[in-house]
Design a protein around this motif. Structure first.
Motif, PDB file in Angstrom:
ATOM      1  N   LEU A 179       1.060  -1.130   0.056  1.00 53.73           N
ATOM      2  CA  LEU A 179      -0.194  -0.072   0.067  1.00 53.73           C
ATOM      3  C   LEU A 179       0.836   1.112  -0.042  1.00 53.73           C
ATOM      4  CD1 LEU A 179      -2.566  -0.893   2.536  1.00 53.73           C
ATOM      5  CD2 LEU A 179      -2.918  -0.945   0.145  1.00 53.73           C
ATOM      6  N   LEU A 180       1.968   1.260   0.901  1.00 49.38           N
ATOM      7  CA  LEU A 180       2.909   2.389   0.815  1.00 49.38           C
ATOM      8  C   LEU A 180       3.556   2.459  -0.678  1.00 49.38           C
ATOM      9  CD1 LEU A 180       4.502   2.058   4.137  1.00 49.38           C
ATOM     10  CD2 LEU A 180       2.828   3.870   3.462  1.00 49.38           C
ATOM     11  N   HIS A 181       3.889   1.129  -1.118  1.00 49.22           N
ATOM     12  CA  HIS A 181       4.468   1.343  -2.678  1.00 49.22           C
ATOM     13  C   HIS A 181       3.437   2.012  -3.605  1.00 49.22           C
ATOM     14  CE1 HIS A 181       6.509   0.057  -5.919  1.00 49.22           C
ATOM     15  NE2 HIS A 181       5.527  -0.198  -6.602  1.00 49.22           N
ATOM     16  N   GLU A 182       2.236   1.770  -3.548  1.00 53.47           N
ATOM     17  CA  GLU A 182       1.201   2.035  -4.528  1.00 53.47           C
ATOM     18  C   GLU A 182       0.910   3.627  -4.255  1.00 53.47           C
ATOM     19  OE1 GLU A 182      -1.948  -0.193  -3.704  1.00 53.47           O
ATOM     20  OE2 GLU A 182      -1.319  -1.785  -5.063  1.00 53.47           O
ATOM     21  N   ALA A 183       0.968   4.183  -2.664  1.00 56.30           N
ATOM     22  CA  ALA A 183       0.867   5.541  -2.678  1.00 56.30           C
ATOM     23  C   ALA A 183       1.963   6.320  -2.869  1.00 56.30           C
ATOM     24  CB  ALA A 183       0.625   5.569  -1.019  1.00 56.30           C
ATOM     25  N   GLU A 184       3.277   5.819  -2.669  1.00 59.12           N
ATOM     26  CA  GLU A 184       4.525   6.758  -3.221  1.00 59.12           C
ATOM     27  C   GLU A 184       4.615   6.632  -4.704  1.00 59.12           C
ATOM     28  OE1 GLU A 184       8.005   5.256  -1.931  1.00 59.12           O
ATOM     29  OE2 GLU A 184       7.377   2.994  -2.295  1.00 59.12           O
ATOM     30  N   ALA A 185       4.141   5.701  -5.551  1.00 54.37           N
ATOM     31  CA  ALA A 185       4.077   5.686  -6.859  1.00 54.37           C
ATOM     32  C   ALA A 185       3.151   6.783  -7.491  1.00 54.37           C
ATOM     33  CB  ALA A 185       3.807   4.113  -7.571  1.00 54.37           C
ATOM     34  N   GLY A 186       1.898   6.907  -6.724  1.00 54.80           N
ATOM     35  CA  GLY A 186       1.034   7.784  -7.213  1.00 54.80           C
ATOM     36  C   GLY A 186       1.538   9.248  -6.895  1.00 54.80           C
ATOM     37  N   LEU A 187       2.391   9.427  -5.801  1.00 49.97           N
ATOM     38  CA  LEU A 187       2.648  10.856  -5.350  1.00 49.97           C
ATOM     39  C   LEU A 187       3.820  11.157  -6.044  1.00 49.97           C
ATOM     40  CD1 LEU A 187       1.829  13.250  -3.696  1.00 49.97           C
ATOM     41  CD2 LEU A 187       3.247  12.080  -1.633  1.00 49.97           C
ATOM     42  N   TYR A 188       4.867  10.268  -6.216  1.00 51.77           N
ATOM     43  CA  TYR A 188       6.274  10.748  -6.474  1.00 51.77           C
ATOM     44  C   TYR A 188       6.373  10.206  -7.968  1.00 51.77           C
ATOM     45  CZ  TYR A 188       6.799  12.149  -1.733  1.00 51.77           C
ATOM     46  OH  TYR A 188       6.669  12.678  -0.589  1.00 51.77           O
ATOM     47  N   GLY A 189       5.759   9.105  -8.394  1.00 52.18           N
ATOM     48  CA  GLY A 189       6.007   8.311  -9.685  1.00 52.18           C
ATOM     49  C   GLY A 189       7.220   7.299  -9.528  1.00 52.18           C
ATOM     50  N   LYS A 190       7.585   7.173  -8.506  1.00 52.75           N
ATOM     51  CA  LYS A 190       8.822   5.978  -8.083  1.00 52.75           C
ATOM     52  C   LYS A 190       8.994   5.915  -6.821  1.00 52.75           C
ATOM     53  CE  LYS A 190      12.201   9.791  -7.958  1.00 52.75           C
ATOM     54  NZ  LYS A 190      13.676  10.176  -8.528  1.00 52.75           N
ATOM     55  N   ARG A 191       9.722   4.823  -6.644  1.00 56.24           N
ATOM     56  CA  ARG A 191      10.099   4.682  -5.153  1.00 56.24           C
ATOM     57  C   ARG A 191      10.941   5.546  -4.554  1.00 56.24           C
ATOM     58  NH1 ARG A 191      10.601  -2.096  -4.590  1.00 56.24           N
ATOM     59  NH2 ARG A 191      10.317  -1.336  -2.440  1.00 56.24           N
ATOM     60  N   VAL A 192      10.493   6.098  -3.218  1.00 56.01           N
ATOM     61  CA  VAL A 192      11.407   6.957  -2.746  1.00 56.01           C
ATOM     62  C   VAL A 192      11.587   6.790  -1.105  1.00 56.01           C
ATOM     63  CG1 VAL A 192      10.610   9.091  -4.206  1.00 56.01           C
ATOM     64  CG2 VAL A 192       9.239   8.516  -2.249  1.00 56.01           C
ATOM     65  N   ILE A 193      10.559   5.870  -0.767  1.00 56.61           N
ATOM     66  CA  ILE A 193      10.920   5.625   0.650  1.00 56.61           C
ATOM     67  C   ILE A 193      11.466   3.949   0.762  1.00 56.61           C
ATOM     68  CG2 ILE A 193       9.361   5.053   2.870  1.00 56.61           C
ATOM     69  CD1 ILE A 193       7.239   6.847   1.225  1.00 56.61           C
ATOM     70  N   GLU A 194      12.231   3.929   1.676  1.00 57.46           N
ATOM     71  CA  GLU A 194      12.733   2.420   2.120  1.00 57.46           C
ATOM     72  C   GLU A 194      12.028   1.939   3.015  1.00 57.46           C
ATOM     73  OE1 GLU A 194      16.851   3.201   3.094  1.00 57.46           O
ATOM     74  OE2 GLU A 194      17.366   4.693   1.527  1.00 57.46           O
ATOM     75  N   LYS A 195      11.813   0.449   2.867  1.00 56.66           N
ATOM     76  CA  LYS A 195      10.681  -0.253   3.526  1.00 56.66           C
ATOM     77  C   LYS A 195      11.538  -1.598   4.167  1.00 56.66           C
ATOM     78  CE  LYS A 195       7.739   0.139  -0.034  1.00 56.66           C
ATOM     79  NZ  LYS A 195       8.341   1.347  -0.595  1.00 56.66           N
ATOM     80  N   VAL A 196      10.963  -1.949   5.337  1.00 56.06           N
ATOM     81  CA  VAL A 196      11.683  -2.938   5.934  1.00 56.06           C
ATOM     82  C   VAL A 196      10.438  -3.598   6.442  1.00 56.06           C
ATOM     83  CG1 VAL A 196      12.859  -4.363   7.646  1.00 56.06           C
ATOM     84  CG2 VAL A 196      13.822  -2.103   6.555  1.00 56.06           C
ATOM     85  N   PHE A 197      10.114  -4.905   6.230  1.00 53.41           N
ATOM     86  CA  PHE A 197       8.928  -5.545   6.802  1.00 53.41           C
ATOM     87  C   PHE A 197       9.734  -7.013   7.539  1.00 53.41           C
ATOM     88  CE2 PHE A 197       6.126  -9.234   7.219  1.00 53.41           C
ATOM     89  CZ  PHE A 197       4.855  -8.673   7.614  1.00 53.41           C
ATOM     90  N   PHE A 198       9.382  -6.928   8.837  1.00 54.01           N
ATOM     91  CA  PHE A 198       9.741  -8.013   9.875  1.00 54.01           C
ATOM     92  C   PHE A 198       8.996  -8.878  10.465  1.00 54.01           C
ATOM     93  CE2 PHE A 198      12.529 -10.348  12.807  1.00 54.01           C
ATOM     94  CZ  PHE A 198      14.052 -10.235  12.195  1.00 54.01           C
ATOM     95  N   LEU A 199       8.918 -10.157  10.217  1.00 55.78           N
ATOM     96  CA  LEU A 199       7.957 -11.204  10.947  1.00 55.78           C
ATOM     97  C   LEU A 199       8.357 -11.696  12.040  1.00 55.78           C
ATOM     98  CD1 LEU A 199       5.095 -12.082  10.433  1.00 55.78           C
ATOM     99  CD2 LEU A 199       6.540 -14.251   9.284  1.00 55.78           C
ATOM    100  N   HIS A 200       7.827 -11.511  13.423  1.00 56.55           N
ATOM    101  CA  HIS A 200       8.132 -12.083  14.400  1.00 56.55           C
ATOM    102  C   HIS A 200       7.575 -13.273  14.998  1.00 56.55           C
ATOM    103  CE1 HIS A 200      10.122  -8.155  15.418  1.00 56.55           C
ATOM    104  NE2 HIS A 200       9.239  -7.824  15.021  1.00 56.55           N
ATOM    105  N   ILE A 201       6.562 -14.115  14.136  1.00 60.82           N
ATOM    106  CA  ILE A 201       6.161 -15.256  14.389  1.00 60.82           C
ATOM    107  C   ILE A 201       6.695 -16.130  13.316  1.00 60.82           C
ATOM    108  CG2 ILE A 201       4.298 -14.156  15.437  1.00 60.82           C
ATOM    109  CD1 ILE A 201       2.528 -14.690  12.980  1.00 60.82           C
TER     110      ILE A 201
END
Length: 1101
Positions: free
Chosen positions: A436-458
């Motif tokens: 969802l963040l990727h789609e939002a930044e693509a719509g706002l900036y036209g490219k990836r500008v935010i670095e994202k980490v996803f960590f699963l604890h289970i």
């Protein structure tokens, strides 16, 4: 280096609207003086296969031979170079001067902003039949009776070769070979005309070259065209290594001035409300993601927390109070109504995702009997009232709530995020947030500008269990939109990688530094395994507390004379509490000597997050506790229940100090820090304790000194308790020393820095690649930075606007489009379960694509062909109804020209000299044998091929059988003029002379060459279409016939290709076709398969 500034106008056509330079067809001729051995010939290569990684803003060439015999399978670097080269000729009068008889055809790629562009090329020598020591230099042309052409390369900078022009390189890596460069001046190109440019012009009327034309000298290091290469020799080498694996790396060096947003469903804070004043106070809790003092990145980076709070705030006034009290902690709370929380958290998260991620089958969730018992707390009040009715229909409501909550998090974050911020998403509750963040930044900036980490604890489940999730693919894709996906155990990462492969068909590879990369949507997602321990400084301080010391002594006095075995577990089925009690009961039964010497202190936590599960577990645990007390006395077990998800630290530490043994035997478990806290609490000078852990827990892979047990093996578990109680002191010390270093020095702050360092690694790697691409596009100095194999992607991203402009002004157009994978979405062959079967009549393009094809064919200026490897019946059933559309099946074996008539089409078939009846007698019995071995496989017969499809089989089993089948068929069919091709999950027997390029040549030769040519495909079988386009153009030019103004060859996906351009997916092809026809589409996606509500429309419409 030579610069081409003289431009000859071949044909001038004026238009009302100027045509774009993008896609403009250019021609290059070369001349070179070379004294070669008798029988050898000279060729010139294009830069298209070994030049810039992505030549944005440069000229990508597709060299074409004057014959059709130079096509080879694209399975070798040398073969690929050879097939992208042009033959040079000489005469006795001209020798040693060699010239190109047909030109190198080039198109101007997207991103042209400067007037000077560089074309890179090399010369190679071909000596048919020559003996070679290194077989890797041999190139077999499968269209020239198996003649072996030995290719060798010039390298005047190799000192061992100087002074001998006839000596050339055989074994040197292609990536290290020198290259030549010419500058092409495009400033005088009139957008409304067709132009020719040449390094050396074709001969004049008497067959001789003009004296003032530049001519290269083979193997001469002083040639001006080598200047760019010689400049690269002076450049310092670039460091492609990852960042040093040094835990002392400073966060400010890794993260610079980036802001960090830690996002979790539950904020790691505790809110306390004063009942009198109504005011709130807040503090960070004991949490892995809470603010800490030891090594915290908060000291060097602005850090913010976003999540929810457990305190209910009924009014906006209450919510504002909570916001205000959390603001000094940099925490931003989000609020949801009770219905949303019930559906999202207690429904989707706790009833579906939590057990599934813990490897619990959905049928077990529904039928296991959890929740059959309500229970009353020991104080006499009702704690939980259960609802044991399983209703599958609720999943749809829960899923929509899951999306809504994730979307709300995304919206809230996008209000405050800036480019270069880091968002770290924690745990399964927010698995959709990275996408969802990727789609939002693509719509706002036209490219990836935010670095994202996803960590699963289970844990992450096996692919078999994960596939049961109704929206499993959505969750996987959500996680994969992060730059880094992290786990606490390799077992969990392995299941994730396997699910990505089996469900999405994604591949992965090992990277430098012990990391793993998953290839997803043209990017590389980093998968990391990172372990973490406790906050040693905080725990040590608490251990010194007099309250903790007194509480520990009180426990010892209460159970004087008995060794204490302790455990603190969540009262849920997967915690394994019941199995622990059964093991303890077995100990007292089989080892009567311990009955008066041991006591089990078991504390069950009741968080009220899985009400039915907790009620059922507590009921069972109470039953076992009563049975043990009745059998062996009340002094052998000390049992408590605690409302909440965590026992206060002081109580825990007192229990650890009093216990000789800690036991936690969960059936499934993610990260549990209690065993590590126990180990630290017993560090020197305190007496060591013994830890018993389950082999199914994440901590099992962390604590090397623990006793590991299978909790289902009751006998072995009871024996382990006996071993722990009777263990000699020296062995206890030895086991403690194996773990104490990690436990004492791996704080959450350091863990955070390590994970963010992995993010920095992947970000730096991506930045380096982008910089290389930019440098290679704009400067020939960077050409030495090719891939290890010497090849890299040469296509440029397609500029659809430029294509549409060229299409609009063209008076005559020819369009060639592949079928499967280009206008029909092709699911990856490695995907375990596929929604459709390629090669069946059910496979059709989406309705939007069909409408676009109808409009293209209705325009009398267009000639449109769809070229497929499928059967005549399947391709005709899918799109044969479109009037004016030409079709080709069997990779060019059958052709149906455009028709305006209704009914069955007329097909022109050529067997290309192959006796199919004889081949079938040999091949079909073999194929029948393999079909019987693989469920889902079938034999596919076309007029020009025999195929065995394993596309719908288990991908691993199908691939193994395919490898064996190829060997067996090659052995049996070697006397026939056929070869084997493995593509899209199909092994095919095809004529050696058959390829899709035959269709392109047939169509272009039977018509006057158009102004505009568009050719689109997605895999190796389409490469011959790309080269055929330029081959026909070169031949028409040599014959004095008009040639196209614009030519676009496009491949689907970034890959090594002869195409000049690429698009990311088949959806982009549909977008292009709709743009050409003026059809409207939204969000840049025309394909109906992107619409969730349409389900499988991608395969049925």
């Amino acid at each position: 280096m030579p610069c081409i500034r003289s431009i000859n106008v071949v044909k001038k056509m004026e238009y009302d609207d100027p045509a774009p330079l993008n896609g403009k067809v250019l021609k290059l001729h070369f001349a070179c003086r070379a004294r070669l051995p008798h029988g050898s010939s000279l060729r010139v290569t294009s830069s298209n296969l070994w030049g810039s990684t992505i030549q944005s803003g440069s000229i990508a060439s597709t060299a074409v031979s004057n014959t059709d015999a130079n096509y080879v399978e694209l399975d070798s670097e040398h073969k690929l170079i050879y097939s992208s080269s042009v033959e040079m000729v000489t005469t006795p009068e001209d020798y040693p001067l060699w010239r190109t008889r047909t030109p190198v055809i080039c198109v101007v790629n997207s991103g042209c902003t400067d007037s000077i562009f560089q074309h890179k090329y090399r010369y190679l020598v071909v000596t048919p039949g020559a003996a070679v020591e290194d077989s890797t230099d041999a190139v077999t042309s499968d269209e020239q009776d198996g003649v072996i052409d030995v290719t060798t390369w010039e390298d005047p900078f190799d000192n061992s070769l100087h002074g001998d022009e006839t000596k050339v390189v055989k074994k040197k890596s292609l990536a290290k070979l020198p290259f030549r460069v010419i500058d092409i001046d495009l400033s005088s190109l009139d957008p409304g005309s067709v132009k020719e440019t040449a390094l050396s012009y074709p001969p004049n009327t008497d067959g001789r070259y003009l004296e003032d034309i530049h001519v290269d000298n083979f193997n001469n290091p002083n040639d001006s065209s080598f200047r760019a290469y010689k400049e690269t020799l002076e450049l310092p080498p670039l460091d492609d290594s990852f960042m040093e694996e040094d835990d002392s790396s400073k966060p400010e060096e890794i993260l610079s001035n980036k802001r960090i947003f830690i996002v979790c469903y539950h904020l790691p804070v505790t809110l306390t409300k004063d009942e009198i004043s109504g005011e709130y106070t807040a503090e960070f809790t004991e949490s892995l993601i809470a603010k800490t003092e030891q090594g915290s990145v908060t000291k060097t980076n602005e850090t913010f927390w976003v999540g929810t709070v457990s305190t209910k705030a009924e009014s906006e006034e209450e919510r504002e109070k909570i916001r205000n009290v959390l603001e000094p902690l940099n925490c931003s709370p989000l609020f949801f109504d009770d219905d949303t929380v019930d559906s999202f958290y207690f429904g989707m998260c706790k009833q579906i995702l939590w057990p599934t991620f813990h490897n619990i089958d959905l049928i077990d969730i529904a039928k296991s009997g959890w929740g059959k018992h309500s229970f009353v707390h020991e104080e006499g009040r009702v704690v939980l009232e259960t609802d044991n009715c399983w209703d599958q229909s609720r999943l749809d409501i829960w899923w929509h709530s899951f999306i809504a909550v994730n979307q709300h998090f995304s919206d809230a974050l996008m209000e405050v995020l800036r480019p270069n911020d880091v968002v770290w998403v924690h745990d399964y509750h927010l698995a959709l947030l990275p996408k969802l963040l990727h789609e939002a930044e693509a719509g706002l900036y036209g490219k990836r500008v935010i670095e994202k980490v996803f960590f699963l604890h289970i844990p992450f489940p096996t692919s078999q269990v994960f596939r049961e999730l109704e929206r499993g693919e959505n969750i996987l894709e959500g996680m994969l939109h992060a730059d880094v996906v992290g786990f606490h155990a390799f077992d969990h990462a392995r299941h994730f990688l396997n699910a990505s492969k089996r469900i999405l068909g994604l591949s992965h590879e090992s990277l430098i530094g012990g990391l793993i990369g998953v290839k997803f949507r043209g990017t590389k997602v980093l998968v990391t395994i990172s372990n973490v321990s406790i906050e040693a400084d905080v725990v040590e301080k608490a251990l010194q507390s007099q309250d903790v010391q007194d509480a520990a002594e009180a426990l010892r006095l209460r159970h004087k004379g008995r060794s204490i075995v302790s455990g603190i577990d969540i009262a849920q089925g997967l915690s394994g509490v019941s199995l622990k009690l059964l093991a303890f009961e077995k100990l007292l039964t089989d080892y009567p000597n311990w009955r008066d010497k041991v006591v089990l202190i078991q504390i069950c936590l009741i968080p009220s997050s899985r009400i039915n599960d907790e009620a059922d577990t507590i009921s069972h645990v109470r039953h076992l506790v009563d049975r043990i007390r009745k059998g062996f006395g009340s002094n052998v077990i000390h049992y408590e229940e605690y409302l909440g998800s965590s026992l206060p630290r002081q109580r825990r530490l007192a229990l650890w100090l009093a216990s000789e043994v800690f036991m936690a035997v969960p059936i499934r478990e993610g990260l549990n820090l209690l065993p590590l806290e126990y180990v630290f609490s017993r560090k020197s000078p305190r007496t060591p304790g013994v830890t018993i852990t389950s082999e199914f827990s994440a901590v099992c892979s962390i604590l090397n000194g623990a006793l590991r047990v299978n909790p289902f093996d009751i006998q072995a578990s009871s024996t382990s308790i006996d071993t722990a109680l009777a263990m000699p002191f020296e062995q206890k010390v030895s086991r403690r020393e194996r773990d104490i270093q990690f436990v004492s020095s791996s704080s959450s702050g350091l863990w955070t820095r390590r994970v963010l360092r992995d993010l920095a690694d992947v970000t730096a790697s991506t930045a380096k690649e982008k910089q290389k691409e930019k440098n290679r596009s704009n400067s020939s100095k960077m050409d030495s930075l090719t891939t290890l194999s010497g090849f890299s992607i040469s296509s440029s991203p397609l500029d659809t606007v430029a294509v549409a402009e060229a299409y609009k002004i063209a008076r005559k157009r020819v369009i060639f489009i592949d079928f499967n994978g280009t206008i029909v979405m092709k699911e990856p062959t490695g995907k375990y379960l596929k929604r459709a079967m390629l090669g069946t009549s059910e496979v059709k393009p989406p309705s939007e694509t069909i409408d676009a094809l109808i409009k293209l064919c209705a325009d009398e200026r267009n000639i449109v062909y769809v070229v497929s490897g499928d059967t005549e019946d399947n391709i005709e059933n899918a799109i044969g109804h479109i009037k004016g559309l030409g079709l080709a099946s069997g990779n060019g074996g059958s052709l149906s020209h455009p028709t305006l008539e209704s009914g069955r089409r007329k097909w022109i078939t050529s067997n290309l000299g192959v006796d199919w009846d004889a081949i079938k007698k040999v091949a079909l019995p073999i194929l029948a044998k393999y079909t019987a071995r693989a469920n889902g496989s079938f034999v596919k017969l076309t007029s020009s091929s025999i195929g065995w499809s394993y596309y719908s089989c288990d991908p691993e089993w199908g691939s193994l059988l395919a490898e064996s089948l190829v060997i067996e068929l090659e052995n049996k069919l070697q006397i026939f003029d056929v070869h084997l091709v493995t593509l899209k999950g199909v092994v095919e027997v095809v004529p050696r002379k058959l390829n899709k390029g035959l269709v392109v040549k047939e169509v272009l030769r039977r018509h006057e060459l158009p102004d505009f040519v568009l050719c689109v495909g997605d895999d190796v079988s389409d490469e011959k279409m790309f080269t055929a386009v330029f081959s026909v153009i070169a031949q028409c030019y040599a014959a004095g016939r008009p040639i196209p103004h614009h030519a676009y060859t496009i491949t689907v996906g970034k890959k090594i290709s002869n195409a000049s351009y690429y698009v990311e997916t088949a959806a982009d092809v549909a977008d292009l076709l709709m743009k050409l026809t003026g059809m409207n589409y939204s969000s840049g996606r025309a394909m109906s398969w992107d619409n969730e509500d349409l389900g499988q429309a991608m395969f049925e419409s």
